[in-house]
Design a protein around this motif. Structure first.
Motif, PDB file in Angstrom:
ATOM      1  N   LEU A  90      41.795  34.565  24.348  1.00 17.77           N
ATOM      2  CA  LEU A  90      42.396  33.875  25.723  1.00 17.77           C
ATOM      3  C   LEU A  90      41.296  33.488  26.417  1.00 17.77           C
ATOM      4  O   LEU A  90      41.257  32.453  26.898  1.00 17.77           O
ATOM      5  N   CYS A  91      40.585  34.494  26.773  1.00 17.81           N
ATOM      6  CA  CYS A  91      39.249  34.256  27.735  1.00 17.81           C
ATOM      7  C   CYS A  91      38.462  35.271  27.690  1.00 17.81           C
ATOM      8  O   CYS A  91      38.490  36.452  27.093  1.00 17.81           O
ATOM      9  N   VAL A  92      37.080  35.085  28.529  1.00 14.12           N
ATOM     10  CA  VAL A  92      36.091  35.957  28.426  1.00 14.12           C
ATOM     11  C   VAL A  92      36.305  36.313  30.027  1.00 14.12           C
ATOM     12  O   VAL A  92      36.134  35.613  30.794  1.00 14.12           O
ATOM     13  N   ILE A  93      36.075  37.646  30.481  1.00  7.97           N
ATOM     14  CA  ILE A  93      36.014  38.108  31.824  1.00  7.97           C
ATOM     15  C   ILE A  93      34.603  38.290  32.024  1.00  7.97           C
ATOM     16  O   ILE A  93      34.137  39.498  31.448  1.00  7.97           O
ATOM     17  N   ASP A  94      34.138  37.661  32.791  1.00  8.67           N
ATOM     18  CA  ASP A  94      32.472  37.746  33.286  1.00  8.67           C
ATOM     19  C   ASP A  94      32.251  38.499  34.556  1.00  8.67           C
ATOM     20  O   ASP A  94      32.598  38.014  35.612  1.00  8.67           O
ATOM     21  N   MET A  95      31.923  39.799  34.347  1.00 12.82           N
ATOM     22  CA  MET A  95      31.751  40.637  35.615  1.00 12.82           C
ATOM     23  C   MET A  95      30.275  40.905  35.814  1.00 12.82           C
ATOM     24  O   MET A  95      30.063  41.847  36.481  1.00 12.82           O
ATOM     25  N   GLY A  96      29.615  40.263  35.216  1.00 16.31           N
ATOM     26  CA  GLY A  96      28.003  40.146  35.540  1.00 16.31           C
ATOM     27  C   GLY A  96      27.385  41.003  34.346  1.00 16.31           C
ATOM     28  O   GLY A  96      27.984  41.711  33.324  1.00 16.31           O
ATOM     29  N   PHE A  97      26.209  41.388  34.377  1.00 21.09           N
ATOM     30  CA  PHE A  97      25.420  42.022  33.381  1.00 21.09           C
ATOM     31  C   PHE A  97      24.341  42.932  34.041  1.00 21.09           C
ATOM     32  O   PHE A  97      23.975  42.781  34.982  1.00 21.09           O
ATOM     33  N   ASN A  98      24.093  44.061  33.319  1.00 22.64           N
ATOM     34  CA  ASN A  98      23.076  44.862  33.647  1.00 22.64           C
ATOM     35  C   ASN A  98      22.627  45.687  32.461  1.00 22.64           C
ATOM     36  O   ASN A  98      23.082  46.330  31.837  1.00 22.64           O
ATOM     37  N   SER A 114      43.767  32.349  32.050  1.00 18.50           N
ATOM     38  CA  SER A 114      43.285  31.362  31.088  1.00 18.50           C
ATOM     39  C   SER A 114      43.518  31.678  29.491  1.00 18.50           C
ATOM     40  O   SER A 114      43.520  33.152  29.381  1.00 18.50           O
ATOM     41  N   ASP A 115      44.132  30.685  28.859  1.00 13.19           N
ATOM     42  CA  ASP A 115      44.342  30.973  27.253  1.00 13.19           C
ATOM     43  C   ASP A 115      43.442  29.790  26.468  1.00 13.19           C
ATOM     44  O   ASP A 115      43.865  29.702  25.420  1.00 13.19           O
ATOM     45  N   SER A 116      42.611  29.359  27.064  1.00 10.98           N
ATOM     46  CA  SER A 116      41.677  28.393  26.522  1.00 10.98           C
ATOM     47  C   SER A 116      40.358  29.040  25.928  1.00 10.98           C
ATOM     48  O   SER A 116      39.597  28.059  25.176  1.00 10.98           O
ATOM     49  N   GLY A 117      40.001  30.088  26.003  1.00 11.74           N
ATOM     50  CA  GLY A 117      38.746  30.644  25.484  1.00 11.74           C
ATOM     51  C   GLY A 117      37.593  30.625  26.696  1.00 11.74           C
ATOM     52  O   GLY A 117      36.599  30.812  26.360  1.00 11.74           O
ATOM     53  N   ALA A 118      38.077  30.167  27.679  1.00 11.95           N
ATOM     54  CA  ALA A 118      37.024  29.833  28.990  1.00 11.95           C
ATOM     55  C   ALA A 118      36.392  31.359  29.615  1.00 11.95           C
ATOM     56  O   ALA A 118      37.204  32.179  29.263  1.00 11.95           O
ATOM     57  N   THR A 119      35.535  31.105  30.382  1.00 15.27           N
ATOM     58  CA  THR A 119      35.049  32.292  30.809  1.00 15.27           C
ATOM     59  C   THR A 119      35.507  32.309  32.299  1.00 15.27           C
ATOM     60  O   THR A 119      35.241  31.035  33.059  1.00 15.27           O
ATOM     61  N   VAL A 120      35.909  33.457  32.746  1.00 14.29           N
ATOM     62  CA  VAL A 120      36.569  33.493  34.156  1.00 14.29           C
ATOM     63  C   VAL A 120      35.660  34.505  34.971  1.00 14.29           C
ATOM     64  O   VAL A 120      35.447  35.733  34.301  1.00 14.29           O
ATOM     65  N   VAL A 121      35.266  34.314  36.033  1.00 21.26           N
ATOM     66  CA  VAL A 121      34.710  35.240  36.752  1.00 21.26           C
ATOM     67  C   VAL A 121      35.681  35.736  37.783  1.00 21.26           C
ATOM     68  O   VAL A 121      36.209  34.833  38.814  1.00 21.26           O
ATOM     69  N   PRO A 122      35.824  36.933  38.129  1.00 26.67           N
ATOM     70  CA  PRO A 122      36.866  37.299  39.067  1.00 26.67           C
ATOM     71  C   PRO A 122      36.346  37.229  40.633  1.00 26.67           C
ATOM     72  O   PRO A 122      35.026  37.433  40.575  1.00 26.67           O
TER      73      PRO A 122
END
Length: 648
Positions: free
Chosen positions: A57-65, A118-126
């Motif tokens: 469905l999607c990637v939830i991007d909440m940042g990287f550390n 999203s159900d398109s495989g997109a990346t979503v940023v909250p």
């Protein structure tokens, strides 16, 4: 259901048949019925469909550390999420996640995060998240009450009630976007604490889910069996939220507790999510752990805990080839691919996966395969943990850097993170949508393949006390079939039979355990009792009688060998028989004498003089088989080498 038809009938009454401009409401009702029946069929198709697929469905991007670079949207956002659901805000579908930002278990602090659907495989940023909340660990499901959106989560963690008094109910959180605070969390304890006398005081660590009706609640709890923390049986209970909020601890379940048996396999005991089907008739339990090759599973049960089906799926692992998972050229190795929440709606069963990759640490070889270190203890060590333990080691195709695994070597931890993200997949009936793919491609570990495969449960097999539990061998090609005795348990005695061709299948050996009164004893009898053969008794330290902490070996009903907890040993034989014979394959040392573990002497047997040929401590003895008068026995009187032997 009936919602579409009911609402339409409430708003519009039948018009007069003679009114030519009156809408054909009966036709509209029929259309509503078709829509409604289609929805119901779609909900149940996950349960009954012969083929299911998975879709990213999607990637939830909440940042990287990674400890150096930090792009987190808030502190702790890159860490492991602890739950997921889907709900509508002002009519628009949204993802919601529980994000742990610090602590663990009873000390855990989280935020609830809202992200666009999203159900398109997109990346979503909250862009919206709550204040810091004390809402326990992991579960999450939505409902609407009087127009307001709520989430069912765990009870607030209380360090005063850890262990078997943890998670005795649920909380509901009123969602107010970024303004959501601890004041919006309302806890509801359902089970009493240990010792309270509550009928369900043994239940703890509740996972709860609420149905689309906003009232039906499913609880999946662990039963401690009178406070025994080693008991891990999981039980399903169905409650009414309205009754729980009105009656609290006095509420009774619609049904349950009913036992739920997890699948058998590494990590499949863990409850990583719970969700009710849209019509409330079935329960989905998400299983699996963090190992990249471990199996992930959604177990489906009806409301009466009848097992319907297990759905195994590869989720984010299917985004990579087997070679990439084994040794990715840029990401390193997958340190975590863990299911962390689930939600069941009309479209299917959605699952949140926490995906993390790290640079390689030490790589060792063990039983012909290579493994890389995955984690460390509180002191930063990975010491003595066998590579069979997927908590500590990850299978890899990378060449070994540290040779064969050694239990005495500290291998430390892995390198820095290279990827940390949340990925949402959905299990659904095939519909030709872009991105649909098979549930499994052979990446995950194979199941054992046993005909009977018990899960990691407190009770794998049960039988009535006082009855005989028996395992038998079945021979089919005897005309009518034939059972042979194999193993039986009667009261406190295990019986073992011989099923081989030509064996007397009526005879058996016994192993008995006795802990009545002052007994602490295990008995092994090849032929039922000591009159029919030998036997061994082993005694606990607190046993009264016999030799506490020691044991006895019997022959012909008599004690032949006896030892006590201090190591004193008795050897006994009948008259005219030798109680002890020592036999070795050649000449040399036949006895060694020790004091506190150190050798202080011994007895040798050989040919020729020991002088200059036998090294021994002072006090040792030597018997010369080819000696004569005055040269048959020798004593070591001086020195530490091979000299100092004096003939006697």
């Amino acid at each position: 259901m009936g919602d579409i038809r009911t609402k339409f009938n409430e708003v519009y009454a039948d018009g007069p048949a003679f009114a030519p401009t009156q809408p054909d409401k009966q036709l509209i009702r029929d259309i509503g019925g078709l829509i409604e029946d289609s929805i119901t069929t779609g909900q149940l198709s996950i349960v009954t469909a012969q083929k299911l697929v998975q879709k990213k469905l999607c990637v939830i991007d909440m940042g990287f550390n990674d400890g150096t670079t930090n792009t987190e949207i808030f502190t702790g956002a890159a860490g492991t999420a602890q739950g997921m659901t889907i709900a509508r805000v002002e009519g628009v579908k949204k993802f919601f996640l529980r994000q742990r930002i610090s602590g663990s278990g009873v000390t855990e602090v989280q935020r609830i995060v809202q992200a666009d659907y999203s159900d398109s495989g997109a990346t979503v940023v909250p862009t919206i998240w709550s204040e810091e909340l004390n809402i326990g660990h992991q579960i999450m499901s939505p409902f609407v009450d009087d127009g307001d959106l709520y989430f069912i989560v765990n009870l607030p963690s209380d360090p005063s009630y850890p262990g078997i008094d943890y998670g005795k109910g649920y909380s509901k959180v009123k969602w107010q976007g970024a303004l959501t605070s601890q004041d919006d969390v309302e806890g509801n304890r359902v089970f009493g604490y240990q010792g309270s006398g509550h009928p369900y005081a043994d239940m703890y660590s509740v996972n709860a889910a609420i149905g689309a009706d906003g009232d039906t609640m499913a609880f999946l709890a662990i039963d401690t069996k009178d406070g025994d923390i080693n008991e891990t049986a999981q039980y399903l209970m169905i409650f009414s939220r309205a009754e729980l909020e009105a009656n609290g601890l006095n509420s009774a379940p619609y049904n349950g507790p009913l036992p739920i048996v997890p699948p058998s396999g590494p990590g499949l005991f863990y409850r990583q999510g719970l969700s009710l089907s849209p019509n409330g008739g079935h329960v989905a339990v998400l299983r699996g752990y963090s190992d990249a090759y471990g199996r992930h599973c959604v177990q489906i049960f009806d409301r009466f805990a009848n097992h319907v089906r297990d759905v195994y799926f590869e989720d984010v692992r299917s985004d990579y080839t087997r070679a990439e998972l084994g040794n990715h050229p840029t990401l390193g190795f997958p340190s975590q691919m863990e299911p962390e929440g689930t939600f069941w709606d009309d479209d299917g069963i959605s699952v949140l996966i926490q995906e993390s990759w790290r640079q390689f640490g030490a790589v060792v070889t063990w039983r012909g395969y290579n493994y890389t270190t995955r984690k460390t203890d509180g002191g930063g060590a990975n010491l003595g943990n066998e590579p069979s333990d997927a908590d500590w080691w990850q299978l890899t195709d990378k060449a070994a850097t540290d040779g064969e695994w050694d239990a005495t070597t500290d291998y430390g931890g892995p390198g820095n993170y290279t990827r940390r993200r949340k990925v949402i997949y959905r299990i659904q009936v095939p519909s030709g949508q872009a991105g649909e793919k098979s549930l499994e491609t052979g990446i995950a570990q194979k199941m054992p393949g046993a005909s009977v495969n018990t899960g990691h449960n407190a009770r794998d097999v049960s039988f009535g006390k006082g009855t005989v539990f028996q395992i038998s061998a079945w021979i089919a090609n005897t005309g009518r079939g034939l059972w042979l005795n194999a193993v039986a348990f009667a009261d406190n005695v295990w019986r073992i039979y011989d099923t081989r061709n030509g064996a007397d299948n009526s005879k058996y050996s016994e192993v008995t355990g006795s802990f009545i009164g002052t007994d602490e004893i295990m008995e092994l009898r090849p032929r039922i009792n000591l009159d029919n053969g030998s036997g061994i008794n082993l005694y606990g330290n607190a046993h009264v009688g016999g030799v506490p902490g020691g044991g006895r070996a019997y022959g012909d009903g008599l004690v032949r060998i006896q030892w006590d907890r201090n190591g004193q040993t008795l050897l006994s034989s009948d008259a005219a028989y030798t109680p002890l014979s020592i036999d070795r394959g050649d000449l040399g040392k036949f006895e060694e004498w020790r004091v506190a573990g150190s050798a202080v002497g011994g007895r040798w047997i050989g040919n020729g003089s020991p002088e200059g040929s036998v090294t021994a401590p002072v006090g040792s003895e030597y018997v010369r088989l080819d000696g004569g008068a005055g040269t048959t026995r020798y004593s070591k009187e001086t020195g530490t080498g091979n000299t100092g032997w004096i003939a006697k």
